[in-house]
Structures are given as C-alpha cells and as structure tokens.
Write a protein that holds these residues in place. Structure first.
Motif, short mmCIF file in Angstrom:
data_model
loop_
_atom_site.label_atom_id
_atom_site.label_comp_id
_atom_site.label_asym_id
_atom_site.label_seq_id
_atom_site.Cartn_x
_atom_site.Cartn_y
_atom_site.Cartn_z
N HIS A 81 -9.89 -6.48 -5.35
CA HIS A 81 -10.48 -6.80 -4.31
C HIS A 81 -12.14 -6.78 -4.92
O HIS A 81 -13.11 -6.32 -3.96
CB HIS A 81 -10.80 -5.59 -2.70
CG HIS A 81 -9.98 -6.24 -1.70
ND1 HIS A 81 -8.52 -5.50 -1.68
CD2 HIS A 81 -9.96 -6.51 -0.49
CE1 HIS A 81 -8.00 -5.30 -0.21
NE2 HIS A 81 -8.93 -6.82 0.35
N ASN A 82 -12.36 -7.36 -6.09
CA ASN A 82 -13.53 -8.02 -6.68
C ASN A 82 -13.74 -9.29 -6.49
O ASN A 82 -12.73 -9.98 -6.19
CB ASN A 82 -13.21 -7.23 -8.20
CG ASN A 82 -12.66 -5.62 -8.18
OD1 ASN A 82 -13.49 -5.02 -7.66
ND2 ASN A 82 -11.43 -5.72 -8.97
N THR A 83 -14.62 -9.21 -6.81
CA THR A 83 -15.58 -10.85 -6.85
C THR A 83 -15.78 -10.93 -7.84
O THR A 83 -16.82 -10.75 -8.58
CB THR A 83 -16.52 -11.39 -5.65
OG1 THR A 83 -15.92 -10.55 -4.06
CG2 THR A 83 -17.20 -12.50 -6.36
N PHE A 84 -15.40 -12.10 -8.53
CA PHE A 84 -15.75 -12.70 -9.90
C PHE A 84 -16.74 -14.43 -9.85
O PHE A 84 -16.04 -14.66 -9.08
CB PHE A 84 -14.99 -12.37 -11.02
CG PHE A 84 -13.80 -11.60 -11.22
CD1 PHE A 84 -13.99 -10.67 -12.08
CD2 PHE A 84 -12.86 -11.34 -10.43
CE1 PHE A 84 -13.21 -9.42 -12.65
CE2 PHE A 84 -11.93 -9.34 -10.62
CZ PHE A 84 -12.64 -9.45 -11.68
N THR A 85 -17.80 -14.38 -10.50
CA THR A 85 -18.78 -15.41 -9.90
C THR A 85 -19.14 -15.18 -11.04
O THR A 85 -20.24 -14.42 -11.85
CB THR A 85 -19.02 -15.29 -8.48
OG1 THR A 85 -19.77 -16.42 -8.57
CG2 THR A 85 -20.20 -14.11 -8.95
N ASP A 86 -20.39 -16.45 -11.23
CA ASP A 86 -21.23 -16.87 -12.50
C ASP A 86 -22.52 -16.34 -11.40
O ASP A 86 -23.18 -16.62 -12.16
CB ASP A 86 -21.26 -18.51 -12.28
CG ASP A 86 -20.08 -18.34 -13.93
OD1 ASP A 86 -20.09 -17.29 -14.49
OD2 ASP A 86 -19.70 -20.08 -14.23
#
Length: 427
Positions: A222-227
């Motif tokens: 439940h993590n969000t990886f984004t630029d």
C-alpha cells in the motif's frame, strides 16, 4: 550534538504517541503498524514469514515528522522489533541541491568542458569538474539514504504520509515491512554525462525510492511510487539529451529474496521496477530473487514493470495501464528468469501493439495464463511471438506458485486495484 538532539526528540515523541507494546497487540489488531503479512501471501510469507516490528515494545515505537528524525529512529541500536511511524511528508532535500555541492563545482563549467563538440563521444568524461560532480553526488547520496534495520516496520500515519527526495535502503537485513507511504522519486542533483552511452550519449542518474539489497522477508504494501512534482516531461535537455534525474522506483537486487509487493501504485515513471540488476550476478542471485507482485497498479510507466533476472517471480492480479506515448514494454524477460504472469489486466490504448507487453532480453521461459487486454482474454506469449518472430519467447516458467492469498478474477481488477491500491487506502 545535532544527532543526539534528534534522537531525544524522536524518543520523546514515541513515549507520548507510541502504541502499546507486545501485551497490547491483540487490542491493536487494527493498527497498520501492528499488522503482519498473512500466511501464504506471496514469497515473503515463506518460512518464518514477515512481521517486521509488529511486536515492538512501547520504548521502540517512534513517531517522526522530519527526515532527520526518521534517520535517527532507524539508527537506534539493536535488532529488537521497532516501529517507525511517519507523520506528514518528510523532505530529504529541503535545503536544495546547493547544500551538496563540492567547493568549486560549477555546472556551467561542466557543460562547457564536456560539450561533445569539444570532448567528443569516444571517451568517458574525466577531469576536475567530473571529480567535483562525483564528490557532490557522494554528498547527496549520504544525505538522502536511510537504512532500515532488521525487524522493523516503517508505516505512514493517515492518508498524507510520505517521503520526498529520500531513498529507503533495505540492505543486508531480514524481516522488514514498509506500508502506507507516498514515495516521490529522489531527484539526482548531479547526473553524469556519458558520451559513450549510445550513439549520442546520455545523462545517467542515481537513487531509487526504495532498494531491497541482499535482504530477506520484506513486505512492501500500500505505497505509492511517483515522480510527483518532477516528471520526466519537466526535465531540461543538454547536449540534445534529456537531463535524466530519476533512476528507478523500486529495485530488488543483489541476492535479495522472499519479497512480497502488494497493493502498491507505481505511476508516471520510466525505469520502474527492476528485479536483479546484472546478467553477471548469478553467483549471488541464482536461486534467489523470489518475489511476488500482486494487486499493484502500474499506471503510465514506460518500462520495467518489472524487468526480471534470475528470480522466480509471481506477478498476478496486477493492473497495467499502458501510456499512449513512449511505451517500451511491461514485463521484461531477462537472464535465467522464471516469470509467471497470471490473471493480470492490461489497459492498452489504440496504436500500441499488444505484443510489446512482453520484452525478451535474454532467452528464458515465461508463463502467461489468464490475462486480459482491454477486458478480453489474450495469450500474451502467442501475440508477442507472432509480432516479434526474431525474439521468440519460450513457454513455461518451470514452476507453479503456491504462496498466494486472495486471487481475483482479472475482469474485476481495474475497478478493484485502481480504487484500493496505494498510500492512504490501507485496510
């Protein structure tokens, strides 16, 4: 003195806001910090399973609100279970790139010294400005990496917890849980120009949002990886090439093993998720790199979702939303890999060939069963082999996954995964 003060602040906060110790685990069953990976949920459940710091005593529960406090909490000695709760967004590069510059480094001078019209394309760059760039990069690397010890849970509190510009390093340890964080990709302040990279050279960067290196029993959930604020489209060009300041979002490398990545969002990135980082790493990676990827959303990522070497990787029940432009591939088949891709959903725009979902890097077997493209069953392997007869992939990964928890019909995934995956949606 500054480090000691940070530790005192973290410890004091933990004593005020810390959750109950082991005697209160049952009462705190709904607390994400106390939750453990369910039995049978992917490779990280193998053997002793993965519970991170769920059994931490109150004195080893830390609540942090700054990057310095996070690093201090992780550096507290001992391998007894610990929980680190992150409140708000921690900024690892709040002081800006100038804080890491070595005296004498001058980017304009760097550009002038290594301009291809002056330097050419035959030799790697060298000299005073390259040395100063490397020293500056070393300074940044030391400042933005946080090392997660064994038997630790790192968890975001609420819907808006995260890290900007930092890199979580899970290196050479066992039993780690990371949940409920929005990880904005580190922005490399000092990319290196490599004139020998391809026909026209390239800028190469360092730092992934998270690295699992030689570690075992790791649950990433439940993590969000984004630029975030710095997508590749916003980056400038020098020497005619994109000044690339991003590396990967998640790397699982160098003998890492028994990893489950579930219900994460990987969004708007180029080189996204790499499992195994070298074809020559068989001595450390062979029979390891066992990874499960399930119920993850890969949205508008260009490639490596994932790219696999060596590992037995089980990718099921993921939703891949393919970008309309710039797309390279989703599933990379590499050196001695044994990828099983089953019951996934792919949303592919018009004009993008379905055969490009798979990419052959090296000859290795792959299983693709029960996958949907735009809601319809598609044999990904057959389509790939028909579209790329010079890059035929072999059918049958040679193993059958058994460590699976919830398995959903692929028809349900766009609605299910898109609404439940990522930070702030933890159950």
């Amino acid at each position: 003195m500054r480090r000691d003060k940070s530790l005192w602040l973290v410890g004091a906060t933990a004593l005020v806001l810390g959750v109950t110790g082991p005697t209160g685990v049952a009462q705190a069953a709904g607390d994400p910090a106390r939750q453990t990976l369910p039995a049978g949920d992917g490779w990280a459940s193998e053997g002793a399973g993965t519970n991170g710091g769920s059994a931490a005593e109150a004195s080893r529960v830390f609540t942090v609100t700054t990057w310095e406090q996070l690093r201090a909490a992780l550096a507290v000695p001992g391998t007894a279970p610990r929980i680190v709760k992150i409140v708000g967004t921690l900024n690892a590069t709040a002081a800006g790139c100038s804080a890491f510059e070595a005296p004498g480094y001058d980017f304009d001078r760097y550009l002038a010294d290594y301009d291809p019209t002056v330097w050419g394309y035959e030799n790697p760059v060298s000299g005073p400005q390259e040395d100063l760039r490397a020293a500056s990069a070393t300074s940044q690397g030391k400042a933005i990496k946080a090392y997660v010890p064994a038997n630790t849970t790192v968890v975001g509190v609420g819907k808006k917890a995260g890290i900007v510009g930092g890199s979580l390093q899970i290196q050479g340890v066992d039993n780690v849980v990371v949940r409920n964080l929005t990880m904005e990709s580190p922005l490399d302040c000092f990319p290196q120009w490599d004139p020998t990279d391809g026909a026209t050279g390239a800028w190469n960067s360092e730092y992934d949002s998270m690295v699992v290196y030689g570690s075992t029993h790791v649950w990433i959930d439940h993590n969000t990886f984004t630029d975030g604020a710095h997508p590749d489209s916003s980056l400038p060009r020098y020497y005619g090439e994109v000044y690339q300041q991003h590396d990967g979002e998640l790397d699982i490398v160098r003998g890492a093993d028994l990893v489950t990545a579930s219900w994460n969002v990987f969004a708007d990135h180029d080189k996204t998720l790499m499992i195994g980082n070298s074809d020559s790493a068989g001595a450390t990676d062979r029979d390891k790199l066992r990874v499960t990827l399930h119920h993850n959303l890969f949205k508008n990522v260009i490639e490596r979702a994932p790219r696999v070497r060596f590992g037995k990787v089980d990718a099921y029940n993921n939703h891949f939303v393919v970008p309309a432009s710039g797309y390279a591939y989703s599933l990379g088949i590499g050196q001695e890999s044994q990828l099983v891709a089953e019951k996934n959903a792919f949303t592919v725009p018009a004009g993008v060939g379905v055969g490009t979902i798979l990419k052959k890097w090296k000859d290795a077997p792959v299983t693709t069963v029960g996958n949907l493209v735009n809601g319809r069953p598609v044999d990904l392997l057959a389509v790939h082999n028909a579209e790329f007869p010079a890059e035929i992939l072999r059918d049958g990964a040679g193993w059958t996954p058994v460590l699976r928890g919830r398995v959903d019909a692929p028809q349900a995934l766009p609605g299910l995964v898109d609404h439940r995956a990522g930070a702030g949606r933890i159950c």
